[in-house]
Design an enzyme around this catalytic site. Structure first.
Site, PDB file in Angstrom:
ATOM      1  N   ALA A  48       0.813  -1.215   0.000  1.00  0.00           N
ATOM      2  CA  ALA A  48       0.000   0.000   0.000  1.00  0.00           C
ATOM      3  C   ALA A  48       0.847   1.267   0.000  1.00  0.00           C
ATOM      4  O   ALA A  48       0.489   2.264  -0.625  1.00  0.00           O
ATOM      5  CB  ALA A  48      -0.930   0.001   1.216  1.00  0.00           C
ATOM      6  N   PHE A  49       1.966   1.231   0.688  1.00  0.00           N
ATOM      7  CA  PHE A  49       2.796   2.420   0.841  1.00  0.00           C
ATOM      8  C   PHE A  49       3.305   2.942  -0.498  1.00  0.00           C
ATOM      9  O   PHE A  49       3.550   4.141  -0.646  1.00  0.00           O
ATOM     10  CB  PHE A  49       3.976   2.107   1.773  1.00  0.00           C
ATOM     11  CG  PHE A  49       4.620   3.322   2.348  1.00  0.00           C
ATOM     12  CD1 PHE A  49       3.999   4.062   3.340  1.00  0.00           C
ATOM     13  CD2 PHE A  49       5.869   3.729   1.903  1.00  0.00           C
ATOM     14  CE1 PHE A  49       4.593   5.192   3.875  1.00  0.00           C
ATOM     15  CE2 PHE A  49       6.471   4.857   2.430  1.00  0.00           C
ATOM     16  CZ  PHE A  49       5.834   5.589   3.416  1.00  0.00           C
ATOM     17  N   LEU A  72      -5.101  -3.904   1.165  1.00  0.00           N
ATOM     18  CA  LEU A  72      -5.567  -4.375   2.469  1.00  0.00           C
ATOM     19  C   LEU A  72      -4.413  -4.171   3.432  1.00  0.00           C
ATOM     20  O   LEU A  72      -3.377  -4.830   3.327  1.00  0.00           O
ATOM     21  CB  LEU A  72      -5.969  -5.853   2.402  1.00  0.00           C
ATOM     22  CG  LEU A  72      -6.444  -6.489   3.708  1.00  0.00           C
ATOM     23  CD1 LEU A  72      -7.728  -5.826   4.195  1.00  0.00           C
ATOM     24  CD2 LEU A  72      -6.653  -7.984   3.533  1.00  0.00           C
ATOM     25  N   VAL A  73      -4.559  -3.203   4.332  1.00  0.00           N
ATOM     26  CA  VAL A  73      -3.511  -2.864   5.284  1.00  0.00           C
ATOM     27  C   VAL A  73      -3.922  -3.452   6.637  1.00  0.00           C
ATOM     28  O   VAL A  73      -4.881  -2.994   7.244  1.00  0.00           O
ATOM     29  CB  VAL A  73      -3.333  -1.330   5.405  1.00  0.00           C
ATOM     30  CG1 VAL A  73      -2.208  -0.998   6.373  1.00  0.00           C
ATOM     31  CG2 VAL A  73      -3.062  -0.722   4.034  1.00  0.00           C
ATOM     32  N   VAL A  74      -3.195  -4.474   7.067  1.00  0.00           N
ATOM     33  CA  VAL A  74      -3.575  -5.170   8.295  1.00  0.00           C
ATOM     34  C   VAL A  74      -2.560  -4.937   9.405  1.00  0.00           C
ATOM     35  O   VAL A  74      -1.404  -4.594   9.153  1.00  0.00           O
ATOM     36  CB  VAL A  74      -3.753  -6.686   8.056  1.00  0.00           C
ATOM     37  CG1 VAL A  74      -4.820  -6.944   7.013  1.00  0.00           C
ATOM     38  CG2 VAL A  74      -2.457  -7.341   7.659  1.00  0.00           C
ATOM     39  N   ARG A  80       2.338   0.003  13.656  1.00  0.00           N
ATOM     40  CA  ARG A  80       0.977   0.523  13.720  1.00  0.00           C
ATOM     41  C   ARG A  80       0.447   0.684  12.312  1.00  0.00           C
ATOM     42  O   ARG A  80       0.802   1.614  11.604  1.00  0.00           O
ATOM     43  CB  ARG A  80       0.972   1.867  14.458  1.00  0.00           C
ATOM     44  CG  ARG A  80       1.370   1.798  15.918  1.00  0.00           C
ATOM     45  CD  ARG A  80       0.266   1.163  16.765  1.00  0.00           C
ATOM     46  NE  ARG A  80      -0.994   1.851  16.611  1.00  0.00           N
ATOM     47  CZ  ARG A  80      -1.427   2.831  17.402  1.00  0.00           C
ATOM     48  NH1 ARG A  80      -0.712   3.197  18.429  1.00  0.00           N
ATOM     49  NH2 ARG A  80      -2.584   3.415  17.163  1.00  0.00           N
ATOM     50  N   SER A 105      -9.531   5.659  -3.362  1.00  0.00           N
ATOM     51  CA  SER A 105      -8.966   4.614  -2.522  1.00  0.00           C
ATOM     52  C   SER A 105      -9.985   3.511  -2.265  1.00  0.00           C
ATOM     53  O   SER A 105     -11.113   3.780  -1.858  1.00  0.00           O
ATOM     54  CB  SER A 105      -8.509   5.200  -1.181  1.00  0.00           C
ATOM     55  OG  SER A 105      -8.077   4.159  -0.332  1.00  0.00           O
TER      56      SER A 105
END
Length: 157
Positions: A48-49, A72-74, A80, A105
């Site tokens: 994602a970054f 999908l940022v888990v 964090r 997004s």
């Protein structure tokens, strides 16, 4: 829409690609009816970054009417994930503001994701839905962009 054949970039993060790719599926399926003749170009990034920078570079080409990014940022327990998610959303917004190309997004940040069949099935279905919702959002913004362009033509005349 002024552009009867809009071109849309769709960025997909590769972390949890089996789930994230469902957003692309939902988007393309919905876009078929909502945005006829749209050309949708997929792009993959590691995570994602990396999405905001690619979104900005794609928007700067002048070839795209919109950019959509999915991830999908888990919470991996080490960092964090909310910081990453915030940076991604802020970066996408900044890319849109700097280029004038709308950036969307489809990035979800669940607080409780575990790689179980139940969670995987839930988020897979959710990403299909969110992809379709993104197609509707793109359609609405493209219509608005067309209306703004018409206003500019009227005021220039």
């Amino acid at each position: 829409m002024t552009n009867q054949s809009p071109r849309i970039a769709f960025i997909k993060a590769r972390w949890h690609a089996d789930i994230v790719d469902r957003a692309y599926d939902g988007f393309t399926d919905a876009a078929t009816g909502l945005i006829p003749n749209a050309q949708i170009d997929p792009y993959d990034v590691p995570g994602a970054f990396e999405m905001p920078l690619l979104a900005k570079k794609l928007a700067q080409t002048g070839k795209y009417d919109a950019v959509v990014a999915a991830a999908l940022v888990v919470d991996g327990g080490i960092y964090r994930h909310d910081f990453v998610a915030q940076a991604v959303v802020t970066g996408l917004m900044q890319a849109g503001l700097e280029t004038g190309i709308p950036c969307f997004s489809v990035s979800l940040t669940p607080h409780n994701y575990q790689e179980t069949d139940l969670h995987t099935a839930f988020f897979t279905e959710h990403f299909i839905k969110k992809g379709a919702e993104a197609a509707e959002a793109v359609r609405q913004v493209l219509v608005l962009e067309s209306q703004l362009a018409e206003l500019d033509q009227v005021s220039a005349a």
